[in-house]
Structures are given as C-alpha cells and as structure tokens.
Design a protein around this motif. Sequence first.
Motif, PDB file in Angstrom:
ATOM      1  N   PHE A 134       7.630  34.537  35.457  1.00 12.28           N
ATOM      2  CA  PHE A 134       7.853  33.050  35.981  1.00 12.28           C
ATOM      3  C   PHE A 134       8.105  32.078  35.534  1.00 12.28           C
ATOM      4  N   GLU A 135       8.144  31.994  34.195  1.00 12.21           N
ATOM      5  CA  GLU A 135       8.018  30.661  33.896  1.00 12.21           C
ATOM      6  C   GLU A 135       9.893  30.471  33.319  1.00 12.21           C
ATOM      7  N   LEU A 136      10.433  31.382  33.451  1.00  8.06           N
ATOM      8  CA  LEU A 136      11.358  31.832  33.053  1.00  8.06           C
ATOM      9  C   LEU A 136      12.287  31.698  33.677  1.00  8.06           C
ATOM     10  N   THR A 137      11.930  32.937  34.789  1.00  7.86           N
ATOM     11  CA  THR A 137      12.692  32.075  36.065  1.00  7.86           C
ATOM     12  C   THR A 137      13.138  31.113  36.371  1.00  7.86           C
ATOM     13  N   ASN A 138      11.672  30.318  36.430  1.00 12.95           N
ATOM     14  CA  ASN A 138      10.836  29.080  37.349  1.00 12.95           C
ATOM     15  C   ASN A 138      12.392  27.753  36.296  1.00 12.95           C
ATOM     16  N   ARG A 139      12.704  27.565  34.968  1.00 10.40           N
ATOM     17  CA  ARG A 139      13.296  26.967  34.293  1.00 10.40           C
ATOM     18  C   ARG A 139      15.002  27.053  34.684  1.00 10.40           C
ATOM     19  N   PHE A 140      15.377  28.580  34.942  1.00  9.54           N
ATOM     20  CA  PHE A 140      16.071  28.497  35.559  1.00  9.54           C
ATOM     21  C   PHE A 140      16.636  27.823  36.645  1.00  9.54           C
ATOM     22  N   ILE A 141      15.539  28.275  37.808  1.00  4.99           N
ATOM     23  CA  ILE A 141      16.056  27.357  39.101  1.00  4.99           C
ATOM     24  C   ILE A 141      15.805  25.921  38.947  1.00  4.99           C
ATOM     25  N   ARG A 142      14.878  25.474  38.083  1.00  7.69           N
ATOM     26  CA  ARG A 142      14.731  24.149  38.128  1.00  7.69           C
ATOM     27  C   ARG A 142      16.500  23.303  37.638  1.00  7.69           C
ATOM     28  N   GLY A 143      16.981  24.220  36.790  1.00  5.72           N
ATOM     29  CA  GLY A 143      18.359  23.883  35.906  1.00  5.72           C
ATOM     30  C   GLY A 143      19.360  23.892  37.873  1.00  5.72           C
ATOM     31  N   ILE A 144      18.890  25.022  37.910  1.00  7.99           N
ATOM     32  CA  ILE A 144      20.154  25.170  39.290  1.00  7.99           C
ATOM     33  C   ILE A 144      19.848  23.362  40.351  1.00  7.99           C
ATOM     34  N   LEU A 145      19.165  23.037  40.292  1.00 13.16           N
ATOM     35  CA  LEU A 145      18.445  21.949  41.458  1.00 13.16           C
ATOM     36  C   LEU A 145      18.622  20.755  40.283  1.00 13.16           C
ATOM     37  N   GLY A 146      18.722  21.127  39.742  1.00 13.67           N
ATOM     38  CA  GLY A 146      19.305  19.223  38.949  1.00 13.67           C
ATOM     39  C   GLY A 146      18.253  19.123  37.627  1.00 13.67           C
ATOM     40  N   GLN A 147      16.737  19.464  37.816  1.00 13.23           N
ATOM     41  CA  GLN A 147      15.338  19.137  37.652  1.00 13.23           C
ATOM     42  C   GLN A 147      15.296  19.183  36.030  1.00 13.23           C
ATOM     43  N   SER A 148      15.950  20.029  35.695  1.00 13.40           N
ATOM     44  CA  SER A 148      16.015  20.684  34.148  1.00 13.40           C
ATOM     45  C   SER A 148      17.607  20.621  33.615  1.00 13.40           C
ATOM     46  N   GLU A 149      17.474  20.588  32.321  1.00 13.03           N
ATOM     47  CA  GLU A 149      18.899  20.951  32.396  1.00 13.03           C
ATOM     48  C   GLU A 149      18.972  22.929  32.199  1.00 13.03           C
ATOM     49  N   MET A 150      20.624  23.229  32.710  1.00  7.69           N
ATOM     50  CA  MET A 150      20.356  24.321  33.112  1.00  7.69           C
ATOM     51  C   MET A 150      20.435  25.585  32.122  1.00  7.69           C
ATOM     52  N   ILE A 151      19.976  26.770  32.101  1.00 12.71           N
ATOM     53  CA  ILE A 151      19.865  27.890  30.916  1.00 12.71           C
ATOM     54  C   ILE A 151      21.218  28.977  31.108  1.00 12.71           C
ATOM     55  N   PRO A 152      21.894  28.816  30.214  1.00 12.40           N
ATOM     56  CA  PRO A 152      23.825  29.137  30.641  1.00 12.40           C
ATOM     57  C   PRO A 152      23.222  30.868  30.880  1.00 12.40           C
ATOM     58  N   LEU A 153      23.752  30.782  32.016  1.00 11.83           N
ATOM     59  CA  LEU A 153      23.929  32.665  32.752  1.00 11.83           C
ATOM     60  C   LEU A 153      23.892  33.698  32.029  1.00 11.83           C
ATOM     61  N   PRO A 154      24.617  33.383  31.016  1.00  8.76           N
ATOM     62  CA  PRO A 154      24.586  35.078  29.885  1.00  8.76           C
ATOM     63  C   PRO A 154      22.917  34.547  28.586  1.00  8.76           C
ATOM     64  N   GLN A 155      22.462  33.737  28.746  1.00 13.11           N
ATOM     65  CA  GLN A 155      21.787  33.517  27.821  1.00 13.11           C
ATOM     66  C   GLN A 155      20.048  34.277  28.607  1.00 13.11           C
ATOM     67  N   LEU A 156      20.377  33.165  30.154  1.00 17.06           N
ATOM     68  CA  LEU A 156      19.529  33.730  30.576  1.00 17.06           C
ATOM     69  C   LEU A 156      18.892  35.171  31.269  1.00 17.06           C
ATOM     70  N   LEU A 157      20.362  35.619  31.431  1.00 14.92           N
ATOM     71  CA  LEU A 157      20.484  37.002  31.591  1.00 14.92           C
ATOM     72  C   LEU A 157      19.908  38.208  30.001  1.00 14.92           C
ATOM     73  N   SER A 158      20.542  37.509  29.613  1.00 14.37           N
ATOM     74  CA  SER A 158      19.831  38.171  27.805  1.00 14.37           C
ATOM     75  C   SER A 158      18.599  38.276  27.406  1.00 14.37           C
ATOM     76  N   GLU A 159      18.013  36.798  27.414  1.00 18.41           N
ATOM     77  CA  GLU A 159      16.478  36.774  27.451  1.00 18.41           C
ATOM     78  C   GLU A 159      15.630  37.417  28.239  1.00 18.41           C
ATOM     79  N   LEU A 160      15.935  37.158  29.560  1.00 19.13           N
ATOM     80  CA  LEU A 160      15.416  38.021  30.527  1.00 19.13           C
ATOM     81  C   LEU A 160      15.476  39.933  30.162  1.00 19.13           C
TER      82      LEU A 160
END
Length: 138
Positions: free
Chosen positions: A25-51
Amino acid sequence: METLEWNADYATGIPEIDAQHSYLFELTNRFIRGILGQSEMIPLPQLLSELSAYARRHFSYEELLMQRAGYAHLEEHRQSHDRLSDRILQYSSEVEAGRLDPRDLAEFLRNWLKLHILRDDMRYIPALTSKGGNHGNA
C-alpha cells in the motif's frame, strides 16, 4: 486519484502478511502522491523494479504458508499472483517504449491490491489459522 488507506478490513491477522500488504500500500501511495505532485515522483522503472521484487518475495511467502496449511485453492491463488507478475512485466515493456501513462499504472495497482486482498487473500485465512497458527516462521 485517491491514495489507499490501510484499515482493519485489509488485516489478515497474520502479522508478517499484514506488514507486507501494508508496505505494498505504501509503495503504491508514494507513487500516487508523486503523480499528484504531493511528493517526489518515483521514476517508473524504479517503481516497477521495486514492486516486482517485493511482490515476488511476498507471493513466495504467502504461497509457502498456503502450501504448509494444505490450502485447497493454492494453485488458483498462485495463478492470480502470476497474472500480476506478468502484468508488471508488460508495464515495464510499455515504460521502455514510452507508452505508459503513470495514472493507468497507479489505478491498476490501487484496484488490484484492494480486490486481491479483500477477495482472494481473505479466502486463505481460515486454512492458515486452523493449522495452529504456524505461519510466523516461513
């Protein structure tokens, strides 16, 4: 787009599983907050690799517990995990080709996590808890 909110509805009662689900949930939320401009965006390749890496670890742990408990629907559950892993690989290919809208990925992850935990994961809880609770040392 809303973030995911962890609450008692998602709790399996198995501490390690709940901790792993909460991290997803937290990993997904970090990504969503990045999309919404509420935090630094996790680069997609990094997110997918970690996920992908974390999901594989989590799925292996869950499947081991289900196997030990003799869960009758293990193969069906494993196939659901395999479908998500395949989908993550597909998204990775789309990232490399520049064809992935981050919002589509975030929406997919939100929906998959909520539905999988509430519908699929909750089904195995009776099998795991009826085996004497030997689920903390997988």
